[in-house]
Scaffold this motif. Structure first.
Motif, PDB file in Angstrom:
ATOM      1  N   LYS A  18      29.002  31.014  34.614  1.00 20.13           N
ATOM      2  CA  LYS A  18      30.175  31.392  35.801  1.00 20.13           C
ATOM      3  C   LYS A  18      30.311  32.819  35.606  1.00 20.13           C
ATOM      4  N   PHE A  19      30.605  33.498  36.953  1.00 19.45           N
ATOM      5  CA  PHE A  19      30.882  34.851  36.800  1.00 19.45           C
ATOM      6  C   PHE A  19      32.419  35.055  36.215  1.00 19.45           C
ATOM      7  N   SER A  20      32.737  36.154  36.042  1.00 19.80           N
ATOM      8  CA  SER A  20      34.118  36.534  35.636  1.00 19.80           C
ATOM      9  C   SER A  20      35.286  36.458  36.444  1.00 19.80           C
ATOM     10  N   ASN A  21      34.975  36.084  37.636  1.00 14.74           N
ATOM     11  CA  ASN A  21      35.919  35.705  38.620  1.00 14.74           C
ATOM     12  C   ASN A  21      36.208  34.171  38.742  1.00 14.74           C
ATOM     13  N   GLY A  22      35.148  33.348  38.051  1.00 12.85           N
ATOM     14  CA  GLY A  22      35.420  32.152  38.009  1.00 12.85           C
ATOM     15  C   GLY A  22      34.415  31.327  38.885  1.00 12.85           C
ATOM     16  N   ASP A  23      33.591  32.203  39.906  1.00 14.21           N
ATOM     17  CA  ASP A  23      32.441  31.537  40.621  1.00 14.21           C
ATOM     18  C   ASP A  23      31.340  31.039  39.729  1.00 14.21           C
ATOM     19  N   LYS A  24      30.710  29.946  40.298  1.00 17.60           N
ATOM     20  CA  LYS A  24      29.748  29.396  39.746  1.00 17.60           C
ATOM     21  C   LYS A  24      28.396  30.285  39.702  1.00 17.60           C
ATOM     22  N   ILE A  25      27.580  30.393  38.853  1.00 14.73           N
ATOM     23  CA  ILE A  25      26.354  31.095  38.933  1.00 14.73           C
ATOM     24  C   ILE A  25      25.072  29.873  39.417  1.00 14.73           C
ATOM     25  N   ASP A  26      24.623  29.773  40.672  1.00 14.94           N
ATOM     26  CA  ASP A  26      23.583  28.963  40.718  1.00 14.94           C
ATOM     27  C   ASP A  26      22.605  29.665  41.634  1.00 14.94           C
ATOM     28  N   ALA A  70      13.614  41.406  33.999  1.00 15.57           N
ATOM     29  CA  ALA A  70      14.514  41.752  32.619  1.00 15.57           C
ATOM     30  C   ALA A  70      15.040  43.215  32.697  1.00 15.57           C
ATOM     31  N   THR A  71      14.981  44.021  33.721  1.00 23.28           N
ATOM     32  CA  THR A  71      15.812  45.098  33.688  1.00 23.28           C
ATOM     33  C   THR A  71      17.151  44.965  34.089  1.00 23.28           C
ATOM     34  N   PRO A  72      18.184  45.574  33.828  1.00 19.48           N
ATOM     35  CA  PRO A  72      19.384  45.760  34.219  1.00 19.48           C
ATOM     36  C   PRO A  72      19.756  45.757  35.541  1.00 19.48           C
ATOM     37  N   ALA A  73      18.980  46.483  36.331  1.00 21.73           N
ATOM     38  CA  ALA A  73      18.775  46.483  37.774  1.00 21.73           C
ATOM     39  C   ALA A  73      18.752  45.005  38.447  1.00 21.73           C
ATOM     40  N   MET A  74      18.135  44.239  37.825  1.00 22.49           N
ATOM     41  CA  MET A  74      18.110  42.708  38.447  1.00 22.49           C
ATOM     42  C   MET A  74      19.365  42.011  37.985  1.00 22.49           C
ATOM     43  N   SER A  75      20.359  42.687  37.519  1.00 18.45           N
ATOM     44  CA  SER A  75      21.557  41.723  37.183  1.00 18.45           C
ATOM     45  C   SER A  75      22.146  41.084  38.172  1.00 18.45           C
ATOM     46  N   LEU A  76      22.908  39.685  37.528  1.00 16.74           N
ATOM     47  CA  LEU A  76      23.244  38.900  38.649  1.00 16.74           C
ATOM     48  C   LEU A  76      24.711  39.143  38.888  1.00 16.74           C
ATOM     49  N   VAL A  77      24.944  39.200  40.293  1.00 11.36           N
ATOM     50  CA  VAL A  77      26.363  39.716  40.621  1.00 11.36           C
ATOM     51  C   VAL A  77      27.110  38.480  41.557  1.00 11.36           C
ATOM     52  N   GLY A 127      35.274  50.513  41.807  1.00 12.78           N
ATOM     53  CA  GLY A 127      35.222  50.868  40.096  1.00 12.78           C
ATOM     54  C   GLY A 127      35.146  49.578  39.341  1.00 12.78           C
ATOM     55  N   LYS A 128      34.965  48.626  39.764  1.00 10.26           N
ATOM     56  CA  LYS A 128      34.922  47.064  39.247  1.00 10.26           C
ATOM     57  C   LYS A 128      33.936  46.362  38.777  1.00 10.26           C
ATOM     58  N   ILE A 129      33.583  45.511  38.135  1.00  8.71           N
ATOM     59  CA  ILE A 129      32.515  44.671  37.771  1.00  8.71           C
ATOM     60  C   ILE A 129      32.864  43.424  37.787  1.00  8.71           C
ATOM     61  N   THR A 130      32.097  42.371  38.568  1.00 11.10           N
ATOM     62  CA  THR A 130      32.105  41.146  38.283  1.00 11.10           C
ATOM     63  C   THR A 130      30.855  40.565  37.744  1.00 11.10           C
ATOM     64  N   GLY A 131      30.684  40.326  36.547  1.00  7.58           N
ATOM     65  CA  GLY A 131      29.399  39.799  35.968  1.00  7.58           C
ATOM     66  C   GLY A 131      29.435  38.667  35.076  1.00  7.58           C
ATOM     67  N   SER A 132      28.561  38.489  34.258  1.00  9.68           N
ATOM     68  CA  SER A 132      28.473  37.162  33.240  1.00  9.68           C
ATOM     69  C   SER A 132      27.935  37.610  32.026  1.00  9.68           C
ATOM     70  N   GLY A 133      28.392  38.731  31.492  1.00 10.12           N
ATOM     71  CA  GLY A 133      27.385  39.287  30.187  1.00 10.12           C
ATOM     72  C   GLY A 133      28.062  39.213  29.169  1.00 10.12           C
ATOM     73  N   PRO A 134      27.946  39.724  28.115  1.00  7.75           N
ATOM     74  CA  PRO A 134      28.382  39.544  26.759  1.00  7.75           C
ATOM     75  C   PRO A 134      30.008  39.952  26.821  1.00  7.75           C
ATOM     76  N   TYR A 135      30.157  40.885  27.667  1.00  6.87           N
ATOM     77  CA  TYR A 135      31.376  41.695  27.710  1.00  6.87           C
ATOM     78  C   TYR A 135      32.052  41.564  29.184  1.00  6.87           C
ATOM     79  N   LEU A 136      33.312  41.565  29.086  1.00  9.73           N
ATOM     80  CA  LEU A 136      34.035  41.999  30.311  1.00  9.73           C
ATOM     81  C   LEU A 136      34.344  43.576  30.480  1.00  9.73           C
ATOM     82  N   LEU A 137      34.261  44.012  31.671  1.00  8.09           N
ATOM     83  CA  LEU A 137      34.690  45.624  32.055  1.00  8.09           C
ATOM     84  C   LEU A 137      36.416  45.432  32.076  1.00  8.09           C
ATOM     85  N   ASP A 138      37.151  45.604  30.975  1.00  9.52           N
ATOM     86  CA  ASP A 138      38.461  45.677  31.166  1.00  9.52           C
ATOM     87  C   ASP A 138      38.928  46.732  32.030  1.00  9.52           C
ATOM     88  N   SER A 139      38.728  47.912  31.778  1.00 11.35           N
ATOM     89  CA  SER A 139      39.018  49.090  32.528  1.00 11.35           C
ATOM     90  C   SER A 139      38.055  50.170  32.357  1.00 11.35           C
TER      91      SER A 139
END
Length: 526
Positions: A104-112, A166-173, A187-199
């Motif tokens: 799932k994404f950091s906003n709670g949406d399912k990654i399908d 495999a390149t970051p350009a193909m990141s899932l949003v 200036g915000k990011i909604t992802g599912s990677g190892p970290y969240l962008l806190d600020s």
């Protein structure tokens, strides 16, 4: 491509390698949260993957996921958001991926599967000039089968397509937070990677915290990372020496590296790790400019540039001369520019210009970026100016801008000649030829060369054995030499400097020379 730490640095780290999984303990015995501060002179130009084909990947690799990725030490893509991916035909035109469960994404949406399709489709839909759309030339359409199967149908065989995914350009949003028609700019990011962008503060810092819902290949050895953005090498190195940051990746000059290696007693609290690099630097000539558009002018410059002097004076052994766009260490590398021009020669350069009817010194303006590649860039262009003007055949004016403005300028075709660097998207000769030709060249200017785009590259992409395509890439490099639309200068080595209490620097660079922040950790003390 494999990256190896220098023996000296590796030896220094070896005795502490068993501590990688240890957390620090407070006086009471409880585990202390591990926070790492990394400094760099390479600030993102965008936070949206659909616009990113540059150093923005540095941040994106750590906050987004891709279907497949490059774990440290791998030379071929391995599953990340996907459970598995594979070609399902014998012609390399149908690539299928099955998603991991529970993403799932950091906003709670399912990654399908639909979210994956949306993420890749919007790159082509938005079609940012100079952006990653140029990497998707072989993609015809994306099909979804249920919630977890994605099938990429290609217009032609392309054995490099998994590398592109495999390149970051193909990141899932997350579709709910990213328009399909424009770049996200809040200036915000909604992802599912190892970290969240806190600020995020442009030009200042990015605060990353561990993503509690992350499911992927990364083994995070710290709890949070602050990435601090500096304007120049002097400031970032000074911050490291004063213990204000823990590590540096991009931003070390040759002088910094030599100084750190030669003054280990004085800077005993610091260490430096060296890795083999495939990053290259080159000049780009604008074909619409009256001077740079003249092939005789370009060939005369190619005949004059002294790469050995450039590397010796500016980079002091931290780089080596480069005579083709495909660097040493990558299959298909040649020395085609040296084969054609030999040693620097003023007499030959003058003859090239005279035969073209040019008898007076040529006035030209060379542009470079002040902050993308470190402070040595200015010294490099000073040396190029000295060499060219020393021949009596050129008068060179130097101009510069910060990367974001610089990138906007070359994408609009504003510069006659400018310096670029290329950090590989993936370790394959295709990635040192294909991005620079065609209508969507990353130089910002179309470079139509049908023999390369319609014959040579299609031939190589049918071949899964990437070591068997050398002849085609040798021919492509010869074409680039004849045109001199780009002039390779040098390829570099990669360095990570850090405090002696920081481990993981030798594993922090993936084959795309993108920093994997999760590898850093603070060593435990007993």
């Amino acid at each position: 491509m494999f990256y190896r730490a220098s023996l000296q640095a590796a030896a220094a780290l070896a005795s502490l390698s068993l501590l990688a999984g240890c957390g620090l303990l407070s006086d009471s015995g409880s585990k202390v949260e591990q926070k790492i501060v990394v400094g760099t002179t390479s600030e993102p130009s965008t936070l949206d993957p659909a616009a990113a084909w540059d150093n923005s990947w540095e941040l994106m690799r750590n906050v987004f996921q891709t279907l497949v990725s490059f774990p440290t030490g791998s030379t071929s893509p391995e599953p990340d958001a996907a459970e598995w991916c594979k070609f399902t035909d014998t012609t390399s035109t149908s690539y299928r991926c099955k998603l991991r469960e529970g993403l799932k994404f950091s906003n709670g949406d399912k990654i399908d599967a639909e979210a994956v399709k949306y993420s890749i489709d919007r790159i082509s839909e938005i079609n940012v000039k100079g952006g990653p759309v140029g990497m998707l030339g072989s993609l015809d359409r994306i099909e979804t089968k249920g919630d977890d199967i994605v099938v990429f149908h290609l217009t032609k065989p392309d054995a490099t397509f998994p590398f592109i995914l495999a390149t970051p350009a193909m990141s899932l949003v997350a579709p709910s937070d990213y328009s399909k028609h424009k770049i996200r700019g809040d200036g915000k990011i909604t992802g599912s990677g190892p970290y969240l962008l806190d600020s995020y503060k442009p030009g200042n810092r990015a605060e990353l915290v561990k993503n509690p819902d992350y499911k992927g290949f990364a083994n995070r050895k710290n709890d949070a990372v602050t990435i601090r953005y500096f304007k120049d090498s002097v400031t970032v190195v000074g911050a490291l020496k004063k213990n204000r940051i823990d590590a540096i990746y991009r931003g070390l000059t040759a002088e910094d590296v030599v100084d750190l290696e030669n003054n280990r007693d004085q800077d005993s609290h610091l260490q430096i790790v060296e890795s083999v690099g495939a990053d290259i630097r080159f000049l780009v000539f604008n074909p619409e400019d009256p001077a740079a558009g003249n092939v005789a002018v370009r060939r005369a410059i190619a005949q004059l540039v002294d790469r050995d002097a450039l590397v010796a004076k500016v980079y002091q052994g931290t780089a080596e001369p480069l005579y083709s766009m495909v660097p040493k260490g990558i299959a298909g590398h040649t020395t085609s520019f040296f084969d054609s021009y030999g040693e620097p020669d003023k007499v030959k350069a003058k003859r090239i210009l005279t035969q073209a009817g040019i008898t007076k010194p040529v006035d030209m303006t060379f542009w470079f970026t002040t902050d993308r590649y470190g402070s040595s860039t200015a010294l490099e262009f000073d040396e190029l100016k000295r060499q060219l003007e020393g021949s009596g055949l050129f008068r060179i004016t130097l101009k510069s801008k910060p990367w974001k403005e610089f990138q906007e300028g070359f994408n609009k075709g504003q510069y006659p000649v400018f310096g670029r660097g290329w950090f590989p998207d993936f370790p394959d000769p295709d990635n040192f030829i294909a991005p620079f030709v065609g209508k969507n060249s990353v130089t910002g200017m179309p470079y139509i060369k049908n023999e390369i785009t319609q014959e040579l590259l299609p031939q190589t992409r049918k071949e899964s054995d990437r070591g068997a395509v050398s002849k085609q890439f040798e021919r492509a490099q010869k074409i680039l030499v004849d045109d001199v639309r780009m002039l390779p200068l040098w390829q570099g080595k990669l360095y990570v400097a850090s405090g002696e209490d920081i481990g993981g620097g030798e594993r922090a660079l993936d084959p795309q020379v993108v920093m994997q922040m999760w590898e850093f950790y603070r060593k435990a003390s007993w």
